[in-house]
Enzyme design. Structure first.
Site: not given
Ligand code: TYD
Length: 144
Positions: A54
Site C-alpha cells: 500500500h
Molecule cells: P495492514 O495494513 O494490512 O498491515 P501491513 O501494513 O503490515 O500489511 O493491517 C492489518 C489490519 O490491522 C487491518 O485490518 C488494519 C489494522 N490496523 C490498524 O487498525 N491500525 C494500524 O495501525 C495498522 C498498521 C493496521
C-alpha cells in the site's frame, strides 16, 4: 523526485555500555523528521508472506528491525529499490505517497514501525493502479 531523495536510511546511535545496547529514537526532528503518533510492530510473519502493499497519502513511517531481518521494496511509481533491514540501529524513513512491500521475514523478525499519524484506513491506497493515478494527478497539479 528521485527515489533516493524520498526515502532515507538512518543509523541511530548506540548509547549502550557494558550492560548492553541502548538505542533511542526521538521524534520531531531530533532523530527522525516527524512527531511520533503511533507505534506498531509486526512479528510472526513467515518468509512467504508479503505485507504492506500500500501507499499512504499522509503518513510518514520509520521502520526498524529490532530483531531479525526483513526486506522492504520501496516504489515511487517510476523506480523501486529493495532495502534490507538487518540491524537494530538501522532505520528506514518513508515519506507519504511511496508504495511499500515488506517481505522475506526471518523467523525472529520483529519489525518496529513508528508513524506520524494515528491509523486512518481512508489514507491508505491499496490498489497499485489507483496509486499511479493519484501520483499522476499530483504531478499534473505540481506543473500547473
Ligand atoms: P495492514 O495494513 O494490512 O498491515 P501491513 O501494513 O503490515 O500489511 O493491517 C492489518 C489490519 O490491522 C487491518 O485490518 C488494519 C489494522 N490496523 C490498524 O487498525 N491500525 C494500524 O495501525 C495498522 C498498521 C493496521
Amino acid at each position: 523526485m528521485k527515489l533516493e531523495e524520498q526515502y532515507k536510511i538512518l543509523e541511530f546511535k548506540d548509547l549502550g555500555d557494558q550492560r548492553g545496547n541502548l538505542v533511542v529514537i526521538e521524534g520531531d526532528g531530533a532523530d527522525i523528521p516527524f512527531d511520533i503518533r503511533r507505534v506498531f510492530y509486526i512479528y510472526g510473519s513467515d518468509s512467504e508472506v508479503v505485507r504492506g502493499q500500500h501507499a499512504n497519502r499522509e503518513t510518514e513511517f520509520l521502520l526498524v528491525n529490532v530483531s531479525g531481518t526483513s526486506k522492504v521494496k520501496v516504489d515511487n511509481g517510476k523506480e523501486s529499490r529493495v532495502i534490507e533491514l538487518n540491524r537494530p540501529r538501522m532505520g528506514l524513513y518513508l515519506p507519504p505517497m511511496v508504495w511499500k512491500d515488506m517481505y522475506d521475514f526471518s523467523p525472529d523478525s520483529v519489525l518496529l514501525v513508528l508513524a506520524s499519524r494515528h491509523y486512518d484506513a481512508s489514507e491508505y491506497i491499496r490498489d497499485y493502479q489507483e496509486y499511479r493515478t493519484e501520483l499522476a494527478k499530483m504531478e499534473g497539479k505540481a506543473h500547473e
